[in-house]
Design a protein around this motif. Structure first.
Motif, PDB file in Angstrom:
ATOM      1  N   TYR A  88       0.860  -1.186   0.000  1.00 49.81           N
ATOM      2  CA  TYR A  88       0.000   0.000   0.000  1.00 49.81           C
ATOM      3  C   TYR A  88       0.899   1.238   0.000  1.00 49.81           C
ATOM      4  CZ  TYR A  88      -3.860  -3.132   0.782  1.00 49.81           C
ATOM      5  OH  TYR A  88      -4.797  -4.135   0.624  1.00 49.81           O
ATOM      6  N   PHE A  89       0.556   2.185  -0.862  1.00 50.54           N
ATOM      7  CA  PHE A  89       1.406   3.353  -1.083  1.00 50.54           C
ATOM      8  C   PHE A  89       0.591   4.632  -0.967  1.00 50.54           C
ATOM      9  CE2 PHE A  89       2.885   6.629  -4.063  1.00 50.54           C
ATOM     10  CZ  PHE A  89       4.212   6.772  -3.698  1.00 50.54           C
ATOM     11  N   THR A  90       1.144   5.582  -0.230  1.00 50.80           N
ATOM     12  CA  THR A  90       0.592   6.929  -0.204  1.00 50.80           C
ATOM     13  C   THR A  90       1.755   7.908  -0.078  1.00 50.80           C
ATOM     14  OG1 THR A  90      -1.077   8.385   0.798  1.00 50.80           O
ATOM     15  CG2 THR A  90       0.212   7.008   2.304  1.00 50.80           C
ATOM     16  N   ILE A 131      -5.441  13.156  -0.466  1.00 51.81           N
ATOM     17  CA  ILE A 131      -4.688  11.978  -0.058  1.00 51.81           C
ATOM     18  C   ILE A 131      -5.090  10.828  -0.967  1.00 51.81           C
ATOM     19  CG2 ILE A 131      -4.267  10.299   1.774  1.00 51.81           C
ATOM     20  CD1 ILE A 131      -4.860  12.544   3.785  1.00 51.81           C
ATOM     21  N   GLU A 132      -4.098  10.226  -1.604  1.00 50.46           N
ATOM     22  CA  GLU A 132      -4.319   9.094  -2.489  1.00 50.46           C
ATOM     23  C   GLU A 132      -3.726   7.831  -1.877  1.00 50.46           C
ATOM     24  OE1 GLU A 132      -3.915  11.312  -6.848  1.00 50.46           O
ATOM     25  OE2 GLU A 132      -2.309  10.027  -6.092  1.00 50.46           O
ATOM     26  N   VAL A 133      -4.346   6.684  -2.195  1.00 48.13           N
ATOM     27  CA  VAL A 133      -3.807   5.377  -1.823  1.00 48.13           C
ATOM     28  C   VAL A 133      -3.836   4.496  -3.063  1.00 48.13           C
ATOM     29  CG1 VAL A 133      -3.998   3.373  -0.306  1.00 48.13           C
ATOM     30  CG2 VAL A 133      -4.696   5.621   0.526  1.00 48.13           C
ATOM     31  N   ARG A 134      -2.774   3.751  -3.269  1.00 48.53           N
ATOM     32  CA  ARG A 134      -2.749   2.745  -4.334  1.00 48.53           C
ATOM     33  C   ARG A 134      -2.144   1.480  -3.767  1.00 48.53           C
ATOM     34  NH1 ARG A 134       1.345   5.215  -8.747  1.00 48.53           N
ATOM     35  NH2 ARG A 134       0.428   7.198  -8.099  1.00 48.53           N
ATOM     36  N   PRO A 185      -4.238   5.131  -8.497  1.00 47.19           N
ATOM     37  CA  PRO A 185      -4.526   5.690  -7.168  1.00 47.19           C
ATOM     38  C   PRO A 185      -6.016   5.918  -6.964  1.00 47.19           C
ATOM     39  CG  PRO A 185      -3.680   7.395  -8.615  1.00 47.19           C
ATOM     40  CD  PRO A 185      -3.617   6.120  -9.396  1.00 47.19           C
ATOM     41  N   VAL A 186      -6.432   5.771  -5.723  1.00 47.12           N
ATOM     42  CA  VAL A 186      -7.799   6.068  -5.300  1.00 47.12           C
ATOM     43  C   VAL A 186      -7.736   7.227  -4.309  1.00 47.12           C
ATOM     44  CG1 VAL A 186      -9.790   5.195  -4.016  1.00 47.12           C
ATOM     45  CG2 VAL A 186      -8.602   3.701  -5.650  1.00 47.12           C
ATOM     46  N   VAL A 187      -8.580   8.226  -4.492  1.00 49.15           N
ATOM     47  CA  VAL A 187      -8.595   9.363  -3.569  1.00 49.15           C
ATOM     48  C   VAL A 187      -9.335   8.968  -2.289  1.00 49.15           C
ATOM     49  CG1 VAL A 187      -9.347  11.731  -3.193  1.00 49.15           C
ATOM     50  CG2 VAL A 187      -8.453  11.054  -5.427  1.00 49.15           C
ATOM     51  N   ALA A 188      -8.615   9.003  -1.167  1.00 52.68           N
ATOM     52  CA  ALA A 188      -9.204   8.657   0.125  1.00 52.68           C
ATOM     53  C   ALA A 188      -9.861   9.858   0.789  1.00 52.68           C
ATOM     54  CB  ALA A 188      -8.122   8.088   1.044  1.00 52.68           C
ATOM     55  N   TRP A 189      -9.338  11.057   0.501  1.00 52.80           N
ATOM     56  CA  TRP A 189      -9.812  12.256   1.225  1.00 52.80           C
ATOM     57  C   TRP A 189      -9.343  13.488   0.475  1.00 52.80           C
ATOM     58  CZ3 TRP A 189      -7.397  16.400   3.609  1.00 52.80           C
ATOM     59  CH2 TRP A 189      -8.157  17.128   4.535  1.00 52.80           C
ATOM     60  N   ARG A 190     -10.168  14.534   0.514  1.00 55.09           N
ATOM     61  CA  ARG A 190      -9.789  15.816  -0.100  1.00 55.09           C
ATOM     62  C   ARG A 190      -9.869  16.927   0.944  1.00 55.09           C
ATOM     63  NH1 ARG A 190      -9.445  15.722  -5.665  1.00 55.09           N
ATOM     64  NH2 ARG A 190     -10.429  13.919  -6.688  1.00 55.09           N
ATOM     65  N   LYS A 191      -9.067  17.945   0.737  1.00 55.70           N
ATOM     66  CA  LYS A 191      -9.037  19.077   1.668  1.00 55.70           C
ATOM     67  C   LYS A 191     -10.334  19.870   1.606  1.00 55.70           C
ATOM     68  CE  LYS A 191      -6.940  22.641  -1.301  1.00 55.70           C
ATOM     69  NZ  LYS A 191      -8.027  23.636  -1.169  1.00 55.70           N
ATOM     70  N   TYR A 192     -10.570  20.656   2.643  1.00 58.54           N
ATOM     71  CA  TYR A 192     -11.720  21.552   2.697  1.00 58.54           C
ATOM     72  C   TYR A 192     -11.377  22.871   1.998  1.00 58.54           C
ATOM     73  CZ  TYR A 192     -14.030  18.429   6.009  1.00 58.54           C
ATOM     74  OH  TYR A 192     -14.642  17.347   6.591  1.00 58.54           O
ATOM     75  N   GLU A 193     -12.407  23.652   1.731  1.00 57.51           N
ATOM     76  CA  GLU A 193     -12.199  24.941   1.082  1.00 57.51           C
ATOM     77  C   GLU A 193     -11.664  25.992   2.043  1.00 57.51           C
ATOM     78  OE1 GLU A 193     -12.395  25.790  -2.203  1.00 57.51           O
ATOM     79  OE2 GLU A 193     -12.486  23.595  -2.365  1.00 57.51           O
ATOM     80  N   LEU A 227      -7.403   9.620   9.903  1.00 60.63           N
ATOM     81  CA  LEU A 227      -8.559   9.047   9.215  1.00 60.63           C
ATOM     82  C   LEU A 227      -8.612   7.567   9.543  1.00 60.63           C
ATOM     83  CD1 LEU A 227      -7.920  10.512   5.632  1.00 60.63           C
ATOM     84  CD2 LEU A 227      -9.405  11.493   7.406  1.00 60.63           C
ATOM     85  N   GLU A 228      -9.837   6.994   9.572  1.00 57.51           N
ATOM     86  CA  GLU A 228     -10.023   5.581   9.889  1.00 57.51           C
ATOM     87  C   GLU A 228     -10.896   4.923   8.832  1.00 57.51           C
ATOM     88  OE1 GLU A 228     -11.033   3.713  14.079  1.00 57.51           O
ATOM     89  OE2 GLU A 228     -12.901   4.132  13.000  1.00 57.51           O
ATOM     90  N   ASN A 229     -10.535   3.670   8.486  1.00 55.86           N
ATOM     91  CA  ASN A 229     -11.315   2.897   7.521  1.00 55.86           C
ATOM     92  C   ASN A 229     -11.407   1.469   8.031  1.00 55.86           C
ATOM     93  OD1 ASN A 229     -12.287   1.480   5.242  1.00 55.86           O
ATOM     94  ND2 ASN A 229     -11.251   2.858   3.822  1.00 55.86           N
ATOM     95  N   THR A 230     -12.631   0.941   8.130  1.00 55.24           N
ATOM     96  CA  THR A 230     -12.830  -0.402   8.682  1.00 55.24           C
ATOM     97  C   THR A 230     -12.912  -1.478   7.605  1.00 55.24           C
ATOM     98  OG1 THR A 230     -15.232  -0.077   8.709  1.00 55.24           O
ATOM     99  CG2 THR A 230     -14.016   0.520  10.709  1.00 55.24           C
ATOM    100  N   SER A 231     -12.780  -1.099   6.329  1.00 53.20           N
ATOM    101  CA  SER A 231     -12.842  -2.075   5.251  1.00 53.20           C
ATOM    102  C   SER A 231     -11.585  -2.941   5.231  1.00 53.20           C
ATOM    103  CB  SER A 231     -12.977  -1.377   3.898  1.00 53.20           C
ATOM    104  OG  SER A 231     -14.151  -0.596   3.852  1.00 53.20           O
ATOM    105  N   ALA A 232     -11.719  -4.153   4.727  1.00 48.37           N
ATOM    106  CA  ALA A 232     -10.544  -5.013   4.587  1.00 48.37           C
ATOM    107  C   ALA A 232      -9.551  -4.413   3.597  1.00 48.37           C
ATOM    108  CB  ALA A 232     -10.965  -6.408   4.158  1.00 48.37           C
ATOM    109  N   ASN A 233     -10.086  -3.835   2.537  1.00 51.00           N
ATOM    110  CA  ASN A 233      -9.271  -3.183   1.518  1.00 51.00           C
ATOM    111  C   ASN A 233      -9.446  -1.675   1.657  1.00 51.00           C
ATOM    112  OD1 ASN A 233      -8.084  -2.116  -0.768  1.00 51.00           O
ATOM    113  ND2 ASN A 233      -9.342  -3.239  -2.229  1.00 51.00           N
ATOM    114  N   PRO A 234      -8.395  -0.945   2.022  1.00 54.06           N
ATOM    115  CA  PRO A 234      -8.542   0.491   2.277  1.00 54.06           C
ATOM    116  C   PRO A 234      -8.783   1.323   1.010  1.00 54.06           C
ATOM    117  CG  PRO A 234      -6.246  -0.117   2.412  1.00 54.06           C
ATOM    118  CD  PRO A 234      -7.006  -1.400   2.239  1.00 54.06           C
ATOM    119  N   LEU A 235      -8.704   0.707  -0.161  1.00 57.23           N
ATOM    120  CA  LEU A 235      -9.082   1.411  -1.373  1.00 57.23           C
ATOM    121  C   LEU A 235     -10.600   1.434  -1.540  1.00 57.23           C
ATOM    122  CD1 LEU A 235      -6.036   0.760  -1.852  1.00 57.23           C
ATOM    123  CD2 LEU A 235      -6.566   0.690  -4.289  1.00 57.23           C
ATOM    124  N   GLU A 236     -11.281   0.707  -0.659  1.00 56.70           N
ATOM    125  CA  GLU A 236     -12.739   0.661  -0.658  1.00 56.70           C
ATOM    126  C   GLU A 236     -13.261   1.201   0.667  1.00 56.70           C
ATOM    127  OE1 GLU A 236     -13.409  -3.477  -1.178  1.00 56.70           O
ATOM    128  OE2 GLU A 236     -12.850  -3.493  -3.307  1.00 56.70           O
TER     129      GLU A 236
END
Length: 320
Positions: free
Chosen positions: A29-31, A40-43, A56-64, A108-117
């Motif tokens: 896993y790469f970021t 923030i991207e993850v691949r 890459p999959v975008v996990a999160w984007r900044k606020y305005e 940030l937290e992700n409960t999925s087995a695959n963090p790209l999902e």
């Protein structure tokens, strides 16, 4: 049959502060920081070399606006107690550059087995003893305790950032003492800025090794090393010894400038690999932080006879 893995650098172009984590599912896993500092991207890939072409999959984007609206820096992805976490630093949008070093650390937290999902949930700011410039968090586990290591400006200490360690209550909360384990002191740590940042941890042979980056982010950027005995109290500053010389630095001969902000992983055969960023030119126009060409690189990490890591020199571009 085991064979030595080969890499051709750069591995991933225009990705600074690279973090590679090999999970139990055999994926890497790469970021990393993107040049726009806005997301923030993850691949992932089944080989380190495969990260080059992985989508890459975008996990999160900044606020305005607000505290999470500018300069999204140095994300790291970790797996703790069955959940994925990304640690990163963010600042607030300002009309002047004075806000450039207004960073705080977030999780940030992700409960999925695959963090790209799945969904990445904001767990908020990781609070430390001070409300001051803070960034480059990493974490590691030792003997059942999760430790958090980060860089921060102590208002009472001259300089830009020191390294601190604390135990963790959970994936986004610190507990107990927060100890400074390194401050910029040697000439190679104070060029341009007085900086210790970007820690990464490697355990081997009864010792805990912690690399870190020092000085400004131009060609003076380099890696230093702290060492602690695995039986010592890691929250005691006296347990950590700093090597007096940089371990990894610019190679004019190989055309590699400002190598730093590394992570450690292992190849498909379990051999240690150094992941880092560097530029392939020395002269930079304007602020080095806005030069996008810090590329992610990989090379074998070797070991000295005394059991200490041998970082070697940054390998020339295009060479296996």
């Amino acid at each position: 049959m085991n064979t030595n893995r080969e890499y051709t650098n750069p591995l991933v172009e225009q990705r600074a502060d690279p973090w590679v984590y090999k999970h139990t599912d055999s994926y890497y896993y790469f970021t990393a920081s993107v040049p726009e500092y806005d997301r923030i991207e993850v691949r992932r890939a089944l080989t380190i070399e495969g990260l080059r072409e992985a989508q890459p999959v975008v996990a999160w984007r900044k606020y305005e606006s607000g505290p999470l609206s500018a300069n999204i820096w140095a994300p790291e992805i970790h797996y703790i107690d069955g959940k994925w976490y990304i640690y990163f630093a963010a600042a607030r949008t300002t009309e002047t550059k004075e806000g450039l070093f207004d960073h705080r650390m977030y999780a940030l937290e992700n409960t999925s087995a695959n963090p790209l999902e799945g969904e990445w949930t904001e767990k908020g700011q990781v609070r430390t003893a001070w409300e001051s410039f803070a960034l480059d968090a990493t974490t590691f586990e030792h003997r059942g305790v999760h430790y958090y290591v980060w860089a921060q400006k102590d208002p009472e200490i001259d300089g830009n950032s020191n390294l601190y360690i604390s135990a963790m209550e959970n994936g986004w909360t610190l507990k107990g003492p927060q100890t400074m384990i390194s401050t910029p002191e040697y000439p190679w740590e104070v060029i341009g800025f007085k900086v210790n940042e970007g820690a990464a941890v490697l355990k081997r042979g009864g010792r805990i090794f912690m690399s870190f980056s020092a000085s400004a982010t131009d060609h003076n950027y380099c890696l230093g090393l702290l060492t602690a005995d695995e039986d010592s109290d890691l929250l005691d500053a006296a347990s950590w010894t700093k090597h007096p010389e940089p371990m990894f630095q610019t190679s004019e001969e190989n055309g590699q400038y400002g190598p730093g902000h590394n992570s450690f992983t292992v190849d498909e055969n379990g051999e240690d690999v150094l992941i880092y960023h560097a530029r392939n030119y020395k002269e930079i126009t304007g602020d080095p932080l806005y030069d996008p060409n810090r590329h992610t690189r990989a090379q074998r990490l070797r070991w000295n006879a005394d059991g200490t890591p041998d970082f070697g020199v940054p390998v020339r571009d295009g060479v296996k």
